[in-house]
Design a protein around this motif. Structure first.
Motif, PDB file in Angstrom:
ATOM      1  N   ALA A 103       0.839  -1.212   0.000  1.00  0.00           N
ATOM      2  CA  ALA A 103       0.000   0.000   0.000  1.00  0.00           C
ATOM      3  C   ALA A 103       0.866   1.250   0.000  1.00  0.00           C
ATOM      4  O   ALA A 103       0.520   2.266  -0.625  1.00  0.00           O
ATOM      5  N   GLU A 145       4.966   0.297  13.309  1.00  0.00           N
ATOM      6  CA  GLU A 145       4.122   0.806  14.380  1.00  0.00           C
ATOM      7  C   GLU A 145       4.548   0.245  15.728  1.00  0.00           C
ATOM      8  O   GLU A 145       4.485   0.902  16.745  1.00  0.00           O
ATOM      9  N   ILE A 199       1.767  13.994  12.358  1.00  0.00           N
ATOM     10  CA  ILE A 199       0.427  14.383  11.925  1.00  0.00           C
ATOM     11  C   ILE A 199      -0.344  14.737  13.194  1.00  0.00           C
ATOM     12  O   ILE A 199      -0.375  13.933  14.119  1.00  0.00           O
ATOM     13  N   PRO A 200      -0.941  15.915  13.246  1.00  0.00           N
ATOM     14  CA  PRO A 200      -1.673  16.271  14.465  1.00  0.00           C
ATOM     15  C   PRO A 200      -2.834  15.298  14.682  1.00  0.00           C
ATOM     16  O   PRO A 200      -3.601  15.021  13.772  1.00  0.00           O
ATOM     17  N   MET A 201      -2.929  14.768  15.898  1.00  0.00           N
ATOM     18  CA  MET A 201      -3.996  13.823  16.231  1.00  0.00           C
ATOM     19  C   MET A 201      -5.076  14.560  17.021  1.00  0.00           C
ATOM     20  O   MET A 201      -4.775  15.389  17.862  1.00  0.00           O
ATOM     21  N   ALA A 218      -6.253  10.487  20.271  1.00  0.00           N
ATOM     22  CA  ALA A 218      -5.764   9.284  19.596  1.00  0.00           C
ATOM     23  C   ALA A 218      -4.243   9.258  19.639  1.00  0.00           C
ATOM     24  O   ALA A 218      -3.589  10.290  19.766  1.00  0.00           O
ATOM     25  N   GLU A 219      -3.684   8.072  19.538  1.00  0.00           N
ATOM     26  CA  GLU A 219      -2.250   7.884  19.688  1.00  0.00           C
ATOM     27  C   GLU A 219      -1.531   7.900  18.351  1.00  0.00           C
ATOM     28  O   GLU A 219      -0.439   8.437  18.230  1.00  0.00           O
ATOM     29  N   SER A 220      -2.097   7.254  17.372  1.00  0.00           N
ATOM     30  CA  SER A 220      -1.342   7.031  16.147  1.00  0.00           C
ATOM     31  C   SER A 220      -2.265   6.551  15.043  1.00  0.00           C
ATOM     32  O   SER A 220      -3.447   6.297  15.246  1.00  0.00           O
ATOM     33  N   LEU A 221      -1.699   6.444  13.854  1.00  0.00           N
ATOM     34  CA  LEU A 221      -2.409   5.965  12.680  1.00  0.00           C
ATOM     35  C   LEU A 221      -1.726   4.711  12.160  1.00  0.00           C
ATOM     36  O   LEU A 221      -0.561   4.459  12.454  1.00  0.00           O
ATOM     37  N   ASN A 222      -2.429   3.952  11.372  1.00  0.00           N
ATOM     38  CA  ASN A 222      -1.820   2.864  10.612  1.00  0.00           C
ATOM     39  C   ASN A 222      -0.635   3.425   9.819  1.00  0.00           C
ATOM     40  O   ASN A 222      -0.714   4.539   9.288  1.00  0.00           O
ATOM     41  N   ALA A 277       0.654   2.808   6.932  1.00  0.00           N
ATOM     42  CA  ALA A 277       0.412   3.135   5.523  1.00  0.00           C
ATOM     43  C   ALA A 277      -0.439   4.403   5.411  1.00  0.00           C
ATOM     44  O   ALA A 277      -0.230   5.227   4.524  1.00  0.00           O
ATOM     45  N   VAL A 278      -1.397   4.566   6.325  1.00  0.00           N
ATOM     46  CA  VAL A 278      -2.233   5.774   6.313  1.00  0.00           C
ATOM     47  C   VAL A 278      -1.367   6.994   6.641  1.00  0.00           C
ATOM     48  O   VAL A 278      -1.441   8.026   5.970  1.00  0.00           O
ATOM     49  N   GLY A 301       0.780   7.888   3.734  1.00  0.00           N
ATOM     50  CA  GLY A 301      -0.036   8.504   2.686  1.00  0.00           C
ATOM     51  C   GLY A 301      -0.315   9.970   2.980  1.00  0.00           C
ATOM     52  O   GLY A 301      -0.178  10.828   2.099  1.00  0.00           O
ATOM     53  N   ILE A 302      -0.688  10.272   4.211  1.00  0.00           N
ATOM     54  CA  ILE A 302      -0.995  11.659   4.566  1.00  0.00           C
ATOM     55  C   ILE A 302       0.252  12.533   4.449  1.00  0.00           C
ATOM     56  O   ILE A 302       0.205  13.648   3.933  1.00  0.00           O
ATOM     57  N   ARG A 335      -9.726   3.631  12.990  1.00  0.00           N
ATOM     58  CA  ARG A 335      -8.606   4.272  13.681  1.00  0.00           C
ATOM     59  C   ARG A 335      -8.342   5.678  13.123  1.00  0.00           C
ATOM     60  O   ARG A 335      -8.135   6.639  13.871  1.00  0.00           O
ATOM     61  N   ALA A 377      -8.670   9.363  14.944  1.00  0.00           N
ATOM     62  CA  ALA A 377      -7.498  10.236  15.087  1.00  0.00           C
ATOM     63  C   ALA A 377      -7.640  11.535  14.308  1.00  0.00           C
ATOM     64  O   ALA A 377      -6.979  12.523  14.625  1.00  0.00           O
TER      65      ALA A 377
END
Lengths: 254, 254
Positions: free
Chosen positions: A124, A209, A227-229, A233-237, A239-240, A243-244, B127, B131
């Motif tokens: 991905a 991760e 990336i501002p959460m 929230a703690e974190s993102l996947n 791959a996400v 991508g961002i 998720r 976030a």
């Protein structure tokens, strides 16, 4: 011929087989169709009888070796739990850093995978790098095999349209410094990544991760970006997140 | 007690068992640790002997039923190929649309999954929604079970911190119209999604990569939004695309 192709695919189920032969397996109707479109060097197509007749005909027209097998046998060759009934064997090996062809003009953006363990995520991320303007992806040691069938599937054909290299960490850092790259390390809760702050050459490094980035980075000049959460929230996947950040870095190109 | 918990987990391997019991399985060291932190109603923890002693002790201290099993037995309960040796059984069921608690003030952003078939992607999208500022995620019929262990793992605890509802398409559209939502449909090659164009209530709808959004949307007032692709790429992984669009929509909050 059916026997030979099937034997080959069985050998490609192991990492060593893929490395030695310089071949990968691209499985699934949409992916095989995509691969035939890219003009990638396909050495064979295996399909369940009647499952993918148009694709098999298209492959034959290109002079590609094809084999029809019973569904039961296909399941033994397939990597997916519910196979769609067609796969292609494609010549493909990762590049070395010295092989990468960088754009002559404009900005250079690289995606670097540092210990991404899920091969689907690796695929991905290669797909995102291709679609969001990186000129290449580098998979460092400790990252899942970029030739893994799940990585090939996750890339949805981008593996054959985008430059992918593998390198050891030390080798990459030495090369990156020589080439004048800034190392941007994706780090939860770091300053927001922003294209405005980026120089002409940026290598965006994304780690696993579970384990994050390797400690050796601490001794290397680098910028920590995130990336501002919201909502605690703690974190993102991974791959996400990649991508961002690639999207944000490509902002000045859109 | 060990016997009862293990039997329960086996029943939860089937969708019907999860639905009937209102329970999900959260597997993996990091996820179980996260779940214990959220204060979610954990009904039991199963671990391989010596694999997760601190987690098991923490669960016992909270009065949670625990069971230690041999590694071989754990593999039969685990959903992963290489289990880390601990799982939790948690009371959890999706909400109905009428149960969703929307924020009283400020913008309302909803993520809507329309036929996302990969449960890992479903979890990653929940998720991301959590976030990146959506107040809830709605999974429409045709989407993978949000209680699937891969979805629970992919959400990395967000399932227990973020509102998740399930609904049939017709029911959702009627509800959304009544509540004054704009429907923004993620569509490859559509105009770029942008927070500036967004009204106070936006439902971002993301469909499956293979089949796209269902045809019934054609008769519904909607806006088609996308992500500009570079280098001739076709599309992104659905979870990556959803993440970028949620990020873009949350821009006015950062």
């Amino acid at each position: 011929m059916a026997r030979n192709l099937a034997t080959l695919v069985r050998d490609l189920q192991r990492r060593r087989g893929r490395e030695r032969r310089g071949l990968v397996v691209a499985e699934g109707f949409r992916l095989v169709s995509e691969v035939l479109d890219t003009g990638a060097p396909v050495v064979g197509v295996i399909a369940v009888e009647h499952a993918a007749e148009a694709l098999v005909a298209a492959a034959r027209q290109k002079g590609i070796d094809t084999a029809l097998v019973p569904e039961r046998e296909f399941r033994g060759l397939a990597d997916t739990d519910t196979p769609s009934g067609v796969l292609a064997v494609v010549e493909w090996s990762p590049l070395a850093l010295s092989d990468l062809a960088a754009p002559d003009i404009g900005r250079r953006r690289l995606l670097v995978l540092d210990g991404i363990q899920d091969p689907g995520n690796v695929g991905a991320m290669i797909r995102s790098a291709h679609a969001l303007g990186a000129f290449a992806t580098v998979a460092l040691d400790g990252t899942a095999d970029v030739r893994n069938p799940k990585a090939v599937r996750g890339s949805m054909g981008s593996l054959f349209r985008h430059q992918v290299a593998t390198a050891a960490w030390r080798e990459f850092v030495d090369w990156g410094k020589r080439e004048g790259y800034e190392f941007w390390l994706a780090t939860p809760k770091a300053e927001a990544v922003g294209a405005a702050a980026a120089g002409p050459r940026v290598a965006l490094v994304v780690g696993s991760e579970g384990h994050g980035l390797r400690e050796e980075w601490a001794a290397t000049p680098r910028r920590l970006v995130g990336i501002p959460m919201l909502q605690g929230a703690e974190s993102l996947n991974a791959a996400v997140a990649a991508g961002i950040m690639l999207y944000e870095l490509s902002r000045d190109r859109r």
